[in-house]
Design a protein around this motif. Structure first.
Motif: not given
Ligand code: SGN
Ligand code: CA
Length: 511
Positions: A195-197, A338-341, A351-353
């Motif tokens: 569910p990406h932006r 997932s590729d990240q949270g 976002d994340k990072r």
């Protein structure tokens, strides 16, 4: 040749043939479902109350749910590169999304392929270079699109596929599985866009969460006291999230989401507009400002995001059903991650990072009936650098000594076993979108020590037991001096072990 000798050779050959056939049969298949930006907090099995993920919840009931799975660099391309190589970003070369992954390097699918597996990657790839080590691939270019996406097939041709990306990726996965050579084991990575932006739900799922008023996270109105990097970021719902682009309000001067809508078929667009036009009408009547506007944005964000995950979960269900119907479930390792949270309003963000929990932590569910007891819940630490060696060990293939991760197989066999007592992290993209400073650090079961470096140099320390939301940076407090010294020693050790020269250099600079 005498008849007896011929018979002997023929028998011998068929025995060898039978042996390798039965060996192939006993090796597990591997299905990796890799979503993009799927927050732990939105998944039922992890405690979300809104019923968005019945199929993932089923997977967790039938397998193991990992509470402490972390990524080493919370961003898309780098995360995929870590999964493929079992090596940290500074070693595999994919430090941030602007890098180009060198796909000719050693990746786990190459070893699987050499050892007789059929291998495929279908969907989001985001590594610029074309895949290598796969019998089959069909990938979204870059981030890919939700509606009627283009895909690049082997050979480099780009084709438009009509429909919704999540459905298309599943259809292609199942059709590849149908056509595969059934005498060989397989490994497929299903690379989801969702569910990406900008969180664009399928038309059938529009408005499915409109009856819910999502509670604001406790630290939604965080003032970032004592946390310099948090003060500098550009990823807040208040300031960064755009009414036009992210929340689909066409009257906003920056209504760039309309370019995605232009791509829709008339039928898709009709349903889309009839839903969002109503929302916009209401918005323009209410004209919220100040806190009411921020909270309106938060609700819209949550509703769109959650609705986007409905198709994701439905499609995961289709893959699980396919495995059931084809008697493959028993001998297939299904990995969901997932590729990240992602931030769902915690600290006021999306976002994340950051190395803070919501983005460093990633969902991880593994089902493998031959080894894993149904309903297992594990608090053991796992890092995404551990995937490649796990898949190699599961396939009975030797793990190259250059691989930096550790196989999770001991954990799958015994949920109490442990493979690591800390997780290493390093984020490199600054200056960059969302303005998160470069940082690296160590997370242990209780503490997190973070070193921000390069553009600004400082430390942060969190006691996750006392402060799970990471609101109090306790670095420098007298009573944490010895803990800090110990964590610094552990961090330095990890930097050396992991050959992270950039981090070692930063550590040598006195503050
Ligand atoms: C895009 C998004 C960012 C996001 C990055 C990385 N902007 O650039 O919000 O952080 O992707 O995401 S957008 O305007 O294009 O939506 S990642 O998951 O691919 O790493
Ligand atoms: Ca991502």
């Amino acid at each position: 040749m005498k008849y007896g000798a011929r018979l002997f050779i023929a028998l011998g050959l068929s025995l060898i043939g039978f042996q390798s056939f039965s060996q192939q049969k006993s090796r597990p298949n591997i299905v990796v479902i890799l979503t993009d930006d799927h927050a732990v907090s939105t998944i039922g099995a992890y405690g979300s109350k809104y019923g968005a993920t019945p199929n993932l919840d089923r997977l967790a009931k039938e397998g193991a749910l990992f509470n402490r799975a972390f990524v080493v660099n919370s961003i898309c391309g780098p995360s995929r590169a870590v999964l493929l190589t079992g090596k940290y970003s500074h070693i595999n070369g994919m430090r941030d999304n602007r890098d180009r992954f060198d796909a000719s390097q050693d990746v786990f699918p190459k070893h699987l392929k050499q050892s007789g597996f059929q291998t495929a990657w279908i969907g989001k790839w985001h590594l610029v270079d074309y895949p290598q080590g796969f019998d089959y691939w069909n990938i979204l270019p870059g981030q890919g699109l939700y509606y009627n996406p283009n895909m690049i097939s082997m050979g480099g041709d780009t084709t438009r596929h009509d429909g919704y990306a999540t459905d298309i990726i599943t259809e292609q996965t199942l059709s590849w599985l149908d056509k595969r050579d059934q005498t060989k084991p397989f490994m497929v990575v299903v690379g989801e866009k969702a569910p990406h932006r900008t969180w664009m739900p399928d038309t059938t799922d529009l408005g499915k969460f409109d009856h819910i008023n999502f509670p604001l996270p406790k630290n939604f109105y965080d003032n970032y006291e004592n946390r310099i990097a948090a003060q500098m970021q550009d990823m807040s719902i208040e300031k960064t999230m755009k009414l036009g682009y992210d929340l689909k309000m066409t009257s906003d001067p920056d209504a760039s989401a309309s370019s995605f809508v232009k791509r829709m078929s008339p039928e898709q667009r009709k349903k889309w507009n009839s839903y969002y036009n109503k929302i916009e009408k209401d918005f323009l009547e209410k004209k919220p400002t100040g806190k009411a506007l921020i909270e309106w944005k938060f609700q819209r964000y949550m509703r769109d995001y959650y609705s986007t995950t409905l198709s994701l979960d439905r499609n995961i269900g289709k893959i699980l059903d396919y495995l059931d119907k084809n008697n493959l479930s028993e001998n297939t390792i299904v990995v969901y991650t997932s590729d990240q949270g992602f931030y769902m309003g915690e600290h006021g963000w999306f976002d994340k990072r950051f190395m803070y929990e919501e983005s460093m932590r990633t969902p991880l569910i593994i089902r493998y009936p031959k080894l894993i007891k149904p309903g297992t819940v594990s608090n053991q630490m796992i890092s995404n650098v551990d995937f490649a060696p796990t898949f190699l060990e599961a396939a009975g293939v030797a793990i190259p000594k250059e691989i930096q991760g550790k196989s999770m197989m001991p954990l799958l066999k015994d949920s109490k076993a442990s493979i690591r007592n800390s997780a290493y992290y390093h984020f490199f993209e600054y200056p960059g979108e969302h303005s998160v400073l470069k940082h690296f650090g160590i997370r242990t079961n209780r503490y997190k020590l973070i070193r921000f470096y390069d553009h600004k140099n400082f430390w942060e320390l969190y006691d996750l037991e006392k402060d799970p939301n990471e609101m109090k940076n306790i670095y420098g407090q007298k009573k944490y001096e010895s803990i800090t010294a110990d964590l610094k020693k552990q961090l330095e050790q990890l930097c050396i072990e992991n050959k992270d020269t950039e981090a070692i250099k930063a550590l040598s600079q006195k503050l």
